[in-house]
Design an enzyme around this catalytic site. Structure first.
Site, PDB file in Angstrom:
ATOM      1  CE  LYS A 109     -26.227  36.285  21.588  1.00  0.00           C
ATOM      2  NZ  LYS A 109     -26.832  37.582  21.296  1.00  0.00           N
TER       3      LYS A 109
HETATM    4  N1  GLU Z   1     -29.977  38.104  19.331  1.00  0.00           N
HETATM    5  C1  GLU Z   1     -30.369  39.484  19.364  1.00  0.00           C
HETATM    6  C2  GLU Z   1     -29.295  40.335  20.008  1.00  0.00           C
HETATM    7  O1  GLU Z   1     -28.136  39.967  20.036  1.00  0.00           O
HETATM    8  C3  GLU Z   1     -31.769  39.679  19.974  1.00  0.00           C
HETATM    9  C4  GLU Z   1     -31.939  39.198  21.377  1.00  0.00           C
HETATM   10  C5  GLU Z   1     -33.379  39.236  21.880  1.00  0.00           C
HETATM   11  O2  GLU Z   1     -34.230  39.717  21.176  1.00  0.00           O
HETATM   12  O3  GLU Z   1     -33.591  38.754  22.993  1.00  0.00           O
HETATM   13  O4  GLU Z   1     -29.539  41.422  20.442  1.00  0.00           O
END
Ligand code: GLU
Length: 416
Positions: A109
């Site tokens: 993240k």
């Molecule tokens: N931000 C989204 C999540 O928290 C998607 C992450 C992604 O598709 O890599 O799952």
């Protein structure tokens, strides 16, 4: 306590319960908990304010938690509250999500501590591209693949693709959640909300809640909340309250979602929507309803309001919206919770489909994307529900157990 601590404490609590049940040793726990790499960068950008250009600096982060099962994967968040602690917890959550839905990715993240609403388009592009320059050495098609999260969108992904491609050649698969014109996946934009609605419907059916009898309250009307609302309304559910950052709107008779979207588009907020009365974000969570869907930020349901929640089913469309103490209070009262790592996993699942299509240079039609998404979400739900029933535990505990086992096994098989 600030949000950073709540997030980490909540995550640690859920993990420890699962670690204990799985009888993991101290070193195994340490391996599963620690990040592979934590990157923090300073991003300079010139912003125009009151007719003057001034240089500002912003803090950016990328935490790569675990890649035992495949490249790091996870979104980039642009929000003023972003900090290292929050990003660490969210990166970990991505590892469990990708493992639970069984796609060949790890967890990561990132984000920038900034309010993107205060920047114009040119400034946002410059900020994103500078951030990408600093992340370029650690991201890559088979290394780490960012995606949208709160405050970012397909346009931000397009800027990252452009910047990364300047030094690495055109690499569509380096980000997911791109515009469809640049190799994005049809259906990716609505995938998270659509998945939330699909799983809500499945859980509701098992609780003998029919759409017609079920009043739904959704906190947060961004990409996830709005698409969940659209799909649930199409399935016949009555959405009685919605909210955005400014506040909420309520109608006992049910809200017409297409009118709400048009009003939001026109005025920039939900407030003042015809046929509704105003309600605060706090009041909204406590409204009488069958289904409550927190689809905004972390820690919206805490021990302060958990006992006032009237819903029978809470669906975590947001990441970590329920703190561990609130979780226990709700479970004690027999409230069913669809946990984040299952409820909102449709987003990263569609990201995986996008990555596969980019690698093969072979786009799929939206119908195929959504039908594969629904099928995989249903089978993941069934596996979690079966384990929960077999072991007499809640859905979150079962989901964590399944995910942790898969990651732990991958670490052992690879031998590090
Ligand atoms: N931000 C989204 C999540 O928290 C998607 C992450 C992604 O598709 O890599 O799952």
């Amino acid at each position: 306590m600030d949000k950073k601590c709540i997030c980490q404490e909540t995550q640690r609590h859920f993990l420890n319960l699962a670690f204990n049940r799985l009888r993991l040793e101290e070193t195994q726990r340490e391996l599963l908990l620690s990040s592979f790499r934590e990157t923090r960068v300073t991003i300079p950008v010139t912003l125009r304010h009151n007719g003057e250009n001034r240089l500002h600096t912003f803090q950016g982060y990328r935490v790569q938690h675990n890649h035992a099962r495949g490249p790091f994967k996870g979104g980039l968040r642009f929000h003023p509250d972003v900090n290292m602690g929050e990003i660490q917890a969210l990166a970990q959550l991505m590892t469990w999500k990708t493992a639970l839905v069984d796609i060949p990715f790890g967890g990561a993240k990132g984000g920038i501590a900034i309010d993107p609403g205060k920047l114009n388009e040119t400034e946002l592009e410059e900020l994103t591209k500078r951030f990408c320059q600093k992340l370029a050495p650690i991201i890559g098609v088979h290394d780490d693949i960012p995606a949208p999260d709160i405050g970012t969108n397909p346009q931000v992904m397009a800027w990252i693709l452009d910047e990364y491609s300047k030094t690495h050649g055109y690499r569509t698969a380096v980000v997911t959640g791109k515009p469809v014109e640049l190799g994005g996946c049809a259906g990716r934009l609505e995938a998270t909300g659509h998945g939330v609605a699909h799983l809500t419907d499945k859980a509701a059916a098992e609780m003998s809640l029919t759409p017609e009898q079920s009043r739904v309250v959704i906190q947060g009307f961004g990409n996830v909340g709005s698409h969940a609302a659209i799909t649930l309304a199409n399935k016949g559910y009555k959405i009685i309250a919605l909210s955005d950052v400014h506040g909420g709107v309520y109608s006992e008779k049910g809200i017409d979602i297409s009118l709400a979207l048009a009003h939001l588009h026109e005025t920039g907020a939900l407030s003042g929507l015809a046929g509704t009365s105003p309600v605060s974000n706090d009041e909204l969570l406590e409204l009488p309803c069958e289904i409550l869907i927190p689809a905004a930020l972390e820690a919206t349901i805490t021990c302060d309001n958990a006992d006032a929640i009237q819903a029978k089913l809470v669906v975590e469309a947001a990441n970590m919206p329920v703190t561990h103490r609130a979780n226990d209070q709700l479970l004690q009262r027999g409230v069913v919770i669809l946990p984040d790592l299952l409820a909102n996993v449709g987003g990263v699942l569609a990201s995986y489909y996008e990555w596969v299509q980019n690698l093969q240079q072979f786009p799929w039609e939206r119908e195929l994307v959504l039908s594969r998404l629904e099928k995989r979400l249903s089978s993941t739900y069934d596996t979690v529900r079966d384990l929960a029933q077999e072991q007499q535990i809640d859905m979150r505990s079962a989901a964590y157990e399944l995910a942790i086992k898969r990651v732990e096994r991958a670490i052992r098989l690879r031998g590090f």
